[in-house]
Motif scaffolding. Structure first.
Motif, mmCIF file in Angstrom:
data_model
loop_
_atom_site.group_PDB
_atom_site.id
_atom_site.type_symbol
_atom_site.label_atom_id
_atom_site.label_comp_id
_atom_site.label_asym_id
_atom_site.label_seq_id
_atom_site.Cartn_x
_atom_site.Cartn_y
_atom_site.Cartn_z
ATOM 1 N N ARG A 56 18.128 27.818 16.997
ATOM 2 C CA ARG A 56 17.259 26.927 17.769
ATOM 3 C C ARG A 56 15.874 26.965 17.145
ATOM 4 O O ARG A 56 15.456 28.026 16.652
ATOM 5 C CB ARG A 56 17.170 27.387 19.229
ATOM 6 N N PRO A 57 15.151 25.848 17.124
ATOM 7 C CA PRO A 57 15.614 24.524 17.522
ATOM 8 C C PRO A 57 16.482 23.865 16.468
ATOM 9 O O PRO A 57 16.648 24.402 15.369
ATOM 10 C CB PRO A 57 14.301 23.758 17.686
ATOM 11 N N ILE A 58 17.004 22.693 16.822
ATOM 12 C CA ILE A 58 17.798 21.872 15.921
ATOM 13 C C ILE A 58 17.256 20.448 15.978
ATOM 14 O O ILE A 58 16.988 19.922 17.063
ATOM 15 C CB ILE A 58 19.284 21.881 16.322
ATOM 16 N N TYR A 59 17.091 19.845 14.813
ATOM 17 C CA TYR A 59 16.647 18.457 14.735
ATOM 18 C C TYR A 59 17.527 17.694 13.741
ATOM 19 O O TYR A 59 18.018 18.267 12.774
ATOM 20 C CB TYR A 59 15.180 18.366 14.303
ATOM 21 N N TYR A 60 17.642 16.400 13.997
ATOM 22 C CA TYR A 60 18.411 15.525 13.117
ATOM 23 C C TYR A 60 17.586 14.296 12.767
ATOM 24 O O TYR A 60 16.722 13.870 13.538
ATOM 25 C CB TYR A 60 19.696 15.057 13.808
ATOM 26 N N SER A 61 17.903 13.718 11.636
ATOM 27 C CA SER A 61 17.317 12.427 11.325
ATOM 28 C C SER A 61 17.934 11.382 12.251
ATOM 29 O O SER A 61 19.056 11.552 12.746
ATOM 30 C CB SER A 61 17.579 12.042 9.865
ATOM 31 N N ASP A 62 17.221 10.318 12.487
ATOM 32 C CA ASP A 62 17.721 9.272 13.378
ATOM 33 C C ASP A 62 19.021 8.669 12.855
ATOM 34 O O ASP A 62 19.874 8.249 13.635
ATOM 35 C CB ASP A 62 16.672 8.179 13.541
ATOM 36 N N SER A 63 19.186 8.639 11.553
ATOM 37 C CA SER A 63 20.360 7.993 10.965
ATOM 38 C C SER A 63 21.652 8.774 11.194
ATOM 39 O O SER A 63 22.742 8.190 11.085
ATOM 40 C CB SER A 63 20.146 7.771 9.468
ATOM 41 N N VAL A 64 21.561 10.053 11.511
ATOM 42 C CA VAL A 64 22.786 10.853 11.696
ATOM 43 C C VAL A 64 22.907 11.413 13.111
ATOM 44 O O VAL A 64 23.947 11.991 13.453
ATOM 45 C CB VAL A 64 22.862 12.014 10.679
ATOM 46 N N LYS A 65 21.897 11.243 13.921
ATOM 47 C CA LYS A 65 21.897 11.816 15.275
ATOM 48 C C LYS A 65 23.077 11.284 16.072
ATOM 49 O O LYS A 65 23.350 10.083 16.078
ATOM 50 C CB LYS A 65 20.585 11.470 15.978
ATOM 51 N N GLY A 66 23.806 12.198 16.704
ATOM 52 C CA GLY A 66 24.973 11.811 17.478
ATOM 53 C C GLY A 66 26.265 11.808 16.678
ATOM 54 O O GLY A 66 27.355 11.716 17.248
ATOM 55 N N ARG A 67 26.162 11.898 15.360
ATOM 56 C CA ARG A 67 27.358 11.898 14.498
ATOM 57 C C ARG A 67 27.511 13.212 13.729
ATOM 58 O O ARG A 67 28.631 13.629 13.457
ATOM 59 C CB ARG A 67 27.280 10.745 13.495
#
Length: 124
Positions: A56-67
């Motif tokens: 923690r924490p964890i972040y993703y780019s918008d292009s891969v978030k949720g996948r």
């Protein structure tokens, strides 16, 4: 010195999944932020996901978030990237990297140690 080795790339059809692994040597792994980045032909390297020392924490780019899902196993000196619902635009060379300074940062310039990468190709 820290060495990072990625694996798990390959050719997959659109909508498919892959799980990338990155294994590191050296003690720097456990205490630091780990990131996944990718570089497509003719494009600059870009941020994909980052995970803190204690997952923690964890972040993703918008292009891969949720996948995509990033995770780590400090006992194995490993970080993973589960990639689902892959799209042709995800095609790139994927690399893991270590940021030895405190905090969570997504800029490529902040990461000191890099693997050579594993190729992911998504066909339409």
């Amino acid at each position: 010195q820290v060495h990072l080795v990625e694996s798990g790339g390959g050719l997959v059809q659109s909508g498919g999944s892959l799980r990338l692994s990155c294994v590191a040597s050296g003690d720097a792994f456990r205490m630091n932020t780990l990131g996944w980045f990718r570089q497509a032909p003719g494009k600059e390297r870009e941020f994909v996901a980052v995970i803190g020392a204690n997952s923690r924490p964890i972040y993703y780019s918008d292009s891969v978030k949720g996948r995509f899902t990033i995770s780590r196993d400090n006992a194995k000196n490993a970080v993973y990237l589960q990639m689902d619902s892959l799209k042709p635009e995800d095609t790139a060379l994927y690399s893991c990297a270590i940021d030895i300074d405190p905090g969570i940062r997504i800029g490529v310039q902040h990461y000191e140690y890099w693997g050579r990468g594993t190729q992911v190709t998504v066909s339409s």
